[in-house]
Design a protein around this motif. Structure first.
Motif, PDB file in Angstrom:
ATOM      1  N   MET A 195       0.814  -1.127  -0.050  1.00  0.00           N
ATOM      2  CA  MET A 195       0.060   0.234  -0.103  1.00  0.00           C
ATOM      3  C   MET A 195       0.962   1.214   0.115  1.00  0.00           C
ATOM      4  O   MET A 195       1.834   1.130   0.782  1.00  0.00           O
ATOM      5  CB  MET A 195      -0.902  -0.090   1.349  1.00  0.00           C
ATOM      6  N   GLN A 196       0.573   2.212  -0.654  1.00  0.00           N
ATOM      7  CA  GLN A 196       1.449   3.594  -0.858  1.00  0.00           C
ATOM      8  C   GLN A 196       1.517   4.241   0.363  1.00  0.00           C
ATOM      9  O   GLN A 196       0.447   4.399   0.973  1.00  0.00           O
ATOM     10  CB  GLN A 196       0.651   4.258  -2.046  1.00  0.00           C
ATOM     11  N   GLY A 197       2.393   4.572   0.824  1.00  0.00           N
ATOM     12  CA  GLY A 197       2.774   5.337   1.976  1.00  0.00           C
ATOM     13  C   GLY A 197       2.446   4.665   3.262  1.00  0.00           C
ATOM     14  O   GLY A 197       2.581   4.983   4.479  1.00  0.00           O
ATOM     15  N   ILE A 198       2.618   3.326   3.275  1.00  0.00           N
ATOM     16  CA  ILE A 198       2.277   2.399   4.426  1.00  0.00           C
ATOM     17  C   ILE A 198       3.385   2.726   5.459  1.00  0.00           C
ATOM     18  O   ILE A 198       3.040   2.423   6.513  1.00  0.00           O
ATOM     19  CB  ILE A 198       2.243   0.797   3.943  1.00  0.00           C
ATOM     20  N   LEU A 199       4.566   3.224   5.381  1.00  0.00           N
ATOM     21  CA  LEU A 199       5.602   3.472   6.114  1.00  0.00           C
ATOM     22  C   LEU A 199       5.815   5.008   6.444  1.00  0.00           C
ATOM     23  O   LEU A 199       6.954   5.203   7.390  1.00  0.00           O
ATOM     24  CB  LEU A 199       6.772   2.654   5.899  1.00  0.00           C
ATOM     25  N   LYS A 200       4.765   5.531   6.133  1.00  0.00           N
ATOM     26  CA  LYS A 200       4.974   7.204   6.278  1.00  0.00           C
ATOM     27  C   LYS A 200       5.225   7.500   7.922  1.00  0.00           C
ATOM     28  O   LYS A 200       5.857   8.274   8.268  1.00  0.00           O
ATOM     29  CB  LYS A 200       3.808   7.868   5.833  1.00  0.00           C
ATOM     30  N   GLU A 201       4.575   6.739   8.809  1.00  0.00           N
ATOM     31  CA  GLU A 201       4.562   7.278  10.206  1.00  0.00           C
ATOM     32  C   GLU A 201       5.693   6.888  10.789  1.00  0.00           C
ATOM     33  O   GLU A 201       6.143   7.101  11.938  1.00  0.00           O
ATOM     34  CB  GLU A 201       3.486   6.383  11.205  1.00  0.00           C
ATOM     35  N   VAL A 202       6.743   6.023  10.131  1.00  0.00           N
ATOM     36  CA  VAL A 202       7.785   5.552  10.615  1.00  0.00           C
ATOM     37  C   VAL A 202       9.010   6.262   9.868  1.00  0.00           C
ATOM     38  O   VAL A 202      10.153   5.718  10.094  1.00  0.00           O
ATOM     39  CB  VAL A 202       8.158   4.180  10.906  1.00  0.00           C
ATOM     40  N   ALA A 203       8.830   7.043   9.074  1.00  0.00           N
ATOM     41  CA  ALA A 203       9.845   7.804   8.452  1.00  0.00           C
ATOM     42  C   ALA A 203      10.608   8.479   9.290  1.00  0.00           C
ATOM     43  O   ALA A 203      10.236   9.030  10.196  1.00  0.00           O
ATOM     44  CB  ALA A 203       9.040   8.667   7.147  1.00  0.00           C
ATOM     45  N   THR A 204      12.036   8.938   8.632  1.00  0.00           N
ATOM     46  CA  THR A 204      12.737   9.628   9.475  1.00  0.00           C
ATOM     47  C   THR A 204      12.512  11.065   9.301  1.00  0.00           C
ATOM     48  O   THR A 204      13.153  11.704   8.536  1.00  0.00           O
ATOM     49  CB  THR A 204      14.272   9.219   9.358  1.00  0.00           C
ATOM     50  N   THR A 205      11.508  11.715   9.887  1.00  0.00           N
ATOM     51  CA  THR A 205      11.215  13.257   9.980  1.00  0.00           C
ATOM     52  C   THR A 205      11.195  13.777  11.475  1.00  0.00           C
ATOM     53  O   THR A 205      11.498  13.018  12.396  1.00  0.00           O
ATOM     54  CB  THR A 205       9.635  13.233   9.387  1.00  0.00           C
ATOM     55  N   ASN A 206      11.004  15.017  11.419  1.00  0.00           N
ATOM     56  CA  ASN A 206      11.033  15.767  12.624  1.00  0.00           C
ATOM     57  C   ASN A 206      10.086  15.278  13.647  1.00  0.00           C
ATOM     58  O   ASN A 206       9.884  15.726  14.673  1.00  0.00           O
ATOM     59  CB  ASN A 206      11.022  17.193  12.408  1.00  0.00           C
ATOM     60  N   LYS A 207       9.100  14.317  13.211  1.00  0.00           N
ATOM     61  CA  LYS A 207       8.155  13.793  14.083  1.00  0.00           C
ATOM     62  C   LYS A 207       8.511  12.665  14.700  1.00  0.00           C
ATOM     63  O   LYS A 207       7.689  11.921  15.465  1.00  0.00           O
ATOM     64  CB  LYS A 207       6.812  13.743  13.236  1.00  0.00           C
ATOM     65  N   SER A 208       9.686  11.987  14.086  1.00  0.00           N
ATOM     66  CA  SER A 208      10.104  10.820  14.489  1.00  0.00           C
ATOM     67  C   SER A 208      10.582  10.894  15.924  1.00  0.00           C
ATOM     68  O   SER A 208      11.643  11.779  16.388  1.00  0.00           O
ATOM     69  CB  SER A 208      11.041  10.078  13.591  1.00  0.00           C
ATOM     70  N   GLU A 209      10.595   9.946  16.586  1.00  0.00           N
ATOM     71  CA  GLU A 209      11.283   9.634  18.090  1.00  0.00           C
ATOM     72  C   GLU A 209      12.789   9.433  17.835  1.00  0.00           C
ATOM     73  O   GLU A 209      13.613   9.926  18.932  1.00  0.00           O
ATOM     74  CB  GLU A 209      10.972   8.662  18.744  1.00  0.00           C
ATOM     75  N   LYS A 210      13.432   9.221  16.749  1.00  0.00           N
ATOM     76  CA  LYS A 210      14.739   9.043  16.388  1.00  0.00           C
ATOM     77  C   LYS A 210      15.405  10.238  15.693  1.00  0.00           C
ATOM     78  O   LYS A 210      16.574  10.099  15.508  1.00  0.00           O
ATOM     79  CB  LYS A 210      14.949   7.838  15.553  1.00  0.00           C
ATOM     80  N   TRP A 211      14.554  11.385  15.530  1.00  0.00           N
ATOM     81  CA  TRP A 211      15.002  12.548  14.916  1.00  0.00           C
ATOM     82  C   TRP A 211      16.288  13.126  15.424  1.00  0.00           C
ATOM     83  O   TRP A 211      17.014  13.184  14.676  1.00  0.00           O
ATOM     84  CB  TRP A 211      13.896  13.483  14.606  1.00  0.00           C
ATOM     85  N   GLU A 212      16.178  13.629  16.505  1.00  0.00           N
ATOM     86  CA  GLU A 212      17.509  14.247  17.109  1.00  0.00           C
ATOM     87  C   GLU A 212      18.654  13.207  17.059  1.00  0.00           C
ATOM     88  O   GLU A 212      19.803  13.844  16.782  1.00  0.00           O
ATOM     89  CB  GLU A 212      17.016  14.651  18.587  1.00  0.00           C
ATOM     90  N   ASN A 213      18.558  12.125  17.239  1.00  0.00           N
ATOM     91  CA  ASN A 213      19.666  11.209  16.929  1.00  0.00           C
ATOM     92  C   ASN A 213      20.099  10.940  15.672  1.00  0.00           C
ATOM     93  O   ASN A 213      21.307  11.146  15.407  1.00  0.00           O
ATOM     94  CB  ASN A 213      19.170   9.677  17.611  1.00  0.00           C
ATOM     95  N   SER A 214      19.183  11.026  14.807  1.00  0.00           N
ATOM     96  CA  SER A 214      19.503  10.823  13.336  1.00  0.00           C
ATOM     97  C   SER A 214      20.315  12.054  12.621  1.00  0.00           C
ATOM     98  O   SER A 214      21.114  11.832  11.740  1.00  0.00           O
ATOM     99  CB  SER A 214      18.035  10.423  12.519  1.00  0.00           C
ATOM    100  N   ILE A 215      19.894  13.240  13.105  1.00  0.00           N
ATOM    101  CA  ILE A 215      20.379  14.284  12.645  1.00  0.00           C
ATOM    102  C   ILE A 215      21.767  14.912  13.350  1.00  0.00           C
ATOM    103  O   ILE A 215      22.083  15.763  12.906  1.00  0.00           O
ATOM    104  CB  ILE A 215      19.407  15.463  12.472  1.00  0.00           C
TER     105      ILE A 215
END
Length: 393
Positions: free
Chosen positions: A1-21
């Protein structure tokens, strides 16, 4: 399904965001900066010398007369394209996949995987540790490569954690389905073997799979172009389940794999293929190893690669203790190495040289490590040039 992983994408809404950048140290900034953190990484990568040298490094086939056979640079571009298609459809961060994919093979040695094997043998013998291009890729962007900052200082690339993690985690040689990212924010120096950990981000997982899809498809297409598979086409048609009226090419192979992956992936199952397609992919990989990578056509060149790399290493190592006894025609090779080494040793550093000090020149193990780094950064042509300097009279 298109966009099925949108909620786990590495964006500023992700719990991993600060670590990732996060970066090892703050990167200079300007009031006119328009790029995101991952876009900045991408441009830092493509402006690096290591990236530029990939165009003269072997992917599978050494020095083909056909200009359209895949080089390491083209492979990187193909991985970026495939990972973009997958990430866009699934709703992931395409800026991150672009940066990881572009840098993922930046640590590859000359002469492809055979050159990597030779350097690994040398490293195990001399230092007690193997050489592998994913680890060397991280070392390259963290320690070796430098860029000039606005003040004219040479500094290391200082990439974000997510991109650095994607580089060392990208091993495409694995045979596993249902890939998911790890949760742990680890020190990447703790990596000891390829594929020891899953990538930290879903985007890193995408690049890992895109790497495998890319080389399986393109290597077959190139081998057909070079006539290596002339006697195996019947078997290949059956394996790929392609009608004989169709053409065996990169398009047919890659499209089926990408489509199947996108249709079967989910947060619960991870990035995965259908069982049928996963089995088919593994059969393609087995076919490639038997008929391409272990082909008799590649044996002679592999022996030549070992000769070239071992001789360069031998000459540079010998110069550590016996420089005055070295043959005159070796001096140019040693001089080029010492010019490179000055950027990383603990003496005589230029004032604008702000990159990390890597080597204590009084420590022979450091000197040997420096030789391995140096050879790993060579293009095929440069390594051969150095070898020819050594053997000429």
């Amino acid at each position: 399904m298109q966009g099925i992983l949108k909620e786990v994408a590495t964006t500023n809404k992700s719990e991993k965001w600060e670590n990732s950048i996060s970066r090892e140290k703050a990167l200079y900034s300007r009031n006119s900066e328009m790029r995101t953190e991952f876009e900045r990484d991408y441009t830092r990568i493509i402006h690096s010398r290591s990236y530029r040298r990939l165009k003269h490094k072997t992917q599978v086939f050494f020095s083909p007369e056909d200009d359209h056979i895949c080089t390491r640079t083209e492979h990187v571009i193909l991985v970026e394209s495939i990972s973009y298609t997958i990430a866009k459809y699934l709703g992931l961060n395409t800026e991150l996949t672009k940066a990881i994919a572009t840098a993922h093979d930046i640590g590859h040695s000359p002469f492809g995987h055979q050159g990597e094997k030779v350097l690994s043998y040398i490293s195990k013998r001399e230092l007690g540790e193997g050489f592998w291009h994913e680890r060397n890729g991280l070392d390259t962007v963290d320690k070796i490569e430098t860029l000039e900052d606005p003040d004219g200082n040479m500094q290391n690339l200082n990439l974000t954690y997510a991109v650095r993690d994607g580089i060392i985690s990208h091993c495409g040689e694995i045979d596993e389905n249902q890939i998911k990212p790890r949760n742990e924010f680890i020190n990447l120096e703790s990596y000891k073997t390829p594929n020891q950990y899953a990538p930290y981000t879903w985007e890193g997982c995408v690049v890992k799979i895109a790497d495998k899809i890319s080389y399986l498809g393109r290597d077959i297409a190139d081998a057909i172009t070079l006539g290596i598979l002339d006697e195996k086409l019947e078997e290949l048609y059956n394996l790929l389940e392609i009608n004989k009226n169709e053409k065996i090419n990169n398009t047919n192979i890659v499209n089926d794999l990408v489509y199947d992956l996108c249709m079967n992936s989910s947060i619960e199952n991870g990035l995965c293929f259908s069982e049928r397609m996963f089995n088919k992919m593994n059969k393609i990989k087995k076919f490639n190893y038997q008929n391409i990578y272990l082909s008799d056509k590649l044996i002679a060149s592999n022996e030549y690669f070992a000769l070239v790399i071992n001789k360069i290493f031998e000459v540079l190592k010998e110069s550590y203790h016996n420089k005055t006894k070295i043959q005159e025609n070796y001096f140019a090779v040693i001089s080029d190495f010492e010019e490179w080494l000055k950027n990383y040793w603990n003496i005589e550093r230029a004032e604008n040289n702000k990159n990390k000090v890597l080597f204590d020149i009084n420590n022979e193990k450091d000197y040997i490590k420096a030789i391995i780094y140096y050879i790993s950064g060579m293009t095929d042509n440069y390594a051969i040039k150095m070898y020819n300097k050594i053997i000429k009279f």
